[in-house]
Design a protein around this motif. Structure first.
Motif, PDB file in Angstrom:
ATOM      1  N   ALA A  92     -78.741 -20.903  30.151  1.00  0.00           N
ATOM      2  CA  ALA A  92     -78.067 -20.221  31.261  1.00  0.00           C
ATOM      3  C   ALA A  92     -76.562 -20.412  31.123  1.00  0.00           C
ATOM      4  O   ALA A  92     -76.089 -21.505  30.802  1.00  0.00           O
ATOM      5  N   GLY A  93     -75.815 -19.347  31.363  1.00  0.00           N
ATOM      6  CA  GLY A  93     -74.365 -19.461  31.284  1.00  0.00           C
ATOM      7  C   GLY A  93     -73.675 -18.112  31.376  1.00  0.00           C
ATOM      8  O   GLY A  93     -74.298 -17.085  31.625  1.00  0.00           O
ATOM      9  N   ARG A  94     -72.353 -18.144  31.172  1.00  0.00           N
ATOM     10  CA  ARG A  94     -71.523 -16.940  31.192  1.00  0.00           C
ATOM     11  C   ARG A  94     -71.339 -16.429  29.764  1.00  0.00           C
ATOM     12  O   ARG A  94     -71.049 -17.202  28.849  1.00  0.00           O
ATOM     13  N   VAL A  95     -71.449 -15.144  29.580  1.00  0.00           N
ATOM     14  CA  VAL A  95     -71.420 -14.548  28.245  1.00  0.00           C
ATOM     15  C   VAL A  95     -70.000 -14.436  27.697  1.00  0.00           C
ATOM     16  O   VAL A  95     -69.090 -13.971  28.387  1.00  0.00           O
ATOM     17  N   LEU A  96     -69.844 -14.857  26.446  1.00  0.00           N
ATOM     18  CA  LEU A  96     -68.683 -14.519  25.629  1.00  0.00           C
ATOM     19  C   LEU A  96     -69.235 -13.741  24.439  1.00  0.00           C
ATOM     20  O   LEU A  96     -70.095 -14.241  23.721  1.00  0.00           O
ATOM     21  N   THR A  97     -68.797 -12.510  24.269  1.00  0.00           N
ATOM     22  CA  THR A  97     -69.387 -11.648  23.247  1.00  0.00           C
ATOM     23  C   THR A  97     -68.596 -11.659  21.942  1.00  0.00           C
ATOM     24  O   THR A  97     -67.385 -11.898  21.924  1.00  0.00           O
ATOM     25  N   ALA A  98     -69.314 -11.372  20.858  1.00  0.00           N
ATOM     26  CA  ALA A  98     -68.695 -11.157  19.550  1.00  0.00           C
ATOM     27  C   ALA A  98     -69.417 -10.018  18.857  1.00  0.00           C
ATOM     28  O   ALA A  98     -70.637  -9.908  18.926  1.00  0.00           O
ATOM     29  N   GLN A  99     -68.644  -9.155  18.203  1.00  0.00           N
ATOM     30  CA  GLN A  99     -69.192  -7.988  17.507  1.00  0.00           C
ATOM     31  C   GLN A  99     -69.029  -8.167  16.002  1.00  0.00           C
ATOM     32  O   GLN A  99     -67.921  -8.432  15.525  1.00  0.00           O
ATOM     33  N   TYR A 100     -70.142  -8.037  15.273  1.00  0.00           N
ATOM     34  CA  TYR A 100     -70.111  -8.089  13.812  1.00  0.00           C
ATOM     35  C   TYR A 100     -70.531  -6.742  13.247  1.00  0.00           C
ATOM     36  O   TYR A 100     -71.348  -6.030  13.848  1.00  0.00           O
ATOM     37  N   MET A 101     -69.977  -6.403  12.083  1.00  0.00           N
ATOM     38  CA  MET A 101     -70.323  -5.158  11.396  1.00  0.00           C
ATOM     39  C   MET A 101     -70.425  -5.431   9.897  1.00  0.00           C
ATOM     40  O   MET A 101     -69.894  -6.433   9.406  1.00  0.00           O
ATOM     41  N   PRO A 102     -71.110  -4.547   9.158  1.00  0.00           N
ATOM     42  CA  PRO A 102     -71.129  -4.690   7.704  1.00  0.00           C
ATOM     43  C   PRO A 102     -69.714  -4.620   7.147  1.00  0.00           C
ATOM     44  O   PRO A 102     -68.886  -3.826   7.617  1.00  0.00           O
ATOM     45  N   ALA A 103     -69.446  -5.441   6.146  1.00  0.00           N
ATOM     46  CA  ALA A 103     -68.091  -5.537   5.601  1.00  0.00           C
ATOM     47  C   ALA A 103     -67.685  -4.277   4.840  1.00  0.00           C
ATOM     48  O   ALA A 103     -68.519  -3.595   4.245  1.00  0.00           O
ATOM     49  N   ARG A 104     -66.390  -3.975   4.910  1.00  0.00           N
ATOM     50  CA  ARG A 104     -65.779  -2.981   4.041  1.00  0.00           C
ATOM     51  C   ARG A 104     -64.360  -3.462   3.751  1.00  0.00           C
ATOM     52  O   ARG A 104     -63.642  -3.925   4.654  1.00  0.00           O
TER      53      ARG A 104
END
Length: 306
Positions: A92-104
């Motif tokens: 349980a907690g507050r969300v900190l988001t991170a976005q990953y994508m395939p490298a280019r």
């Protein structure tokens, strides 16, 4: 109409210009997406739901939370099908988001240069960890990558727990499971485990809206993770979801006990309560003050509606 369109266009032009200069989502963008939340915020604009509500969140059921969210029109906030780190613990907690994508290649160097300009240390997959506060949960869209998609190992896991005292939700994989499970109190929901190192992935942004399976997730959401899966609760609905769920649990606890004792029939408990049952409920609450988490005013308001 033309002026409104111009203002909207100008707003997003400024937002994108600022975004192009930093890894973290612009404060204005976070506030725009979470505008219905009127409470305290972190300096970066992320909603800061109280630690008390986070603590109370652990005691409610996913079904109760889901029911309240569905009644409010939020039908895309749950995701199942996870593998667990230290299964059995509640997250349980507050969300900190991170976005990953395939490298280019044409994106990788500019992102690393941004990180240098912002004085970020280490590999990009460690940058979100530096922004964690206690009771935050690192939630990452790793687009389901398993081999070479290990977002953390036990070193970063120890750092995450030292800062947040919670765990992670990764639509991706992790490595060093044995070491991660040795971190007392740490828990996680991931897509799998692999001995490989992270490779050919870009960390493209922190605190942007992300997708986790069938759920849309915003920075500052509350997350509740239990055996069934994880549910993401919009910050502006946190108190309503928690107090409503606590109220349902109180009624259920009372009703179950009355049925076990044979004091009332299933028909009496399942239908609108009589004045006699409501009074018995009041007496039961006085004997079980530890079960009541909401304020006396909140409790009385709900009793009056029975």
């Amino acid at each position: 109409m033309i002026r409104v369109s111009f203002l909207v266009t100008a707003f997003w032009a400024v937002t994108l210009a600022v975004s192009a200069q930093q890894i973290n989502a612009p404060k204005e963008l976070i506030q725009t997406y979470t505008s219905q939340y009127k409470g305290e915020r972190f300096p970066d604009g992320r909603p800061r739901v109280s630690d008390d509500l986070v603590k109370r969140l652990k005691t409610i059921s996913l079904e109760e939370a889901w029911g309240v969210l569905r009644s409010e029109g939020y039908t895309n906030q749950f995701e199942a099908g996870w593998m667990r780190i230290n299964a059995g613990q509640v997250l349980a907690g507050r969300v900190l988001t991170a976005q990953y994508m395939p490298a280019r290649p044409d994106m990788e160097n500019p992102i690393k240069e941004k990180g240098k300009a912002e004085n970020r240390k280490g590999a990009p997959n460690s940058w979100p960890i530096d922004q964690l506060n206690e009771n935050d949960v690192y939630v990452a869209d790793g687009y389901g990558k398993l081999v070479d998609g290990t977002l953390i190992g036990d070193n970063l896991g120890n750092s995450i727990y030292a800062k947040s005292k919670t765990g992670v939700v990764f639509d991706g994989s992790v490595r060093d499971l044995e070491g991660l499970e040795a971190i007392q109190g740490f828990t996680g929901f991931v897509r799998g485990f692999d001995p490989s190192f992270i490779k050919d992935m870009l960390m493209t942004g922190i605190n942007y809206p992300i997708r986790i399976g069938r759920a849309t997730v915003l920075p500052g959401d509350l997350i509740l993770g239990k055996t069934e899966g994880v549910i993401f609760i919009p910050a502006h609905l946190a108190e309503k979801v928690i107090t409503s769920s606590e109220w349902i649990a109180l009624q259920d606890d009372f009703g179950h006990q009355m049925l076990r004792e044979g004091k009332y029939t299933p028909g009496e408990i399942d239908m609108k309560w009589s004045a006699a049952i409501i009074q018995t409920f009041r007496d039961w609450l006085k004997k079980h003050p530890d079960k009541v988490k909401m304020t006396p005013d909140q409790l009385e308001e709900r009793i009056k509606k029975l």
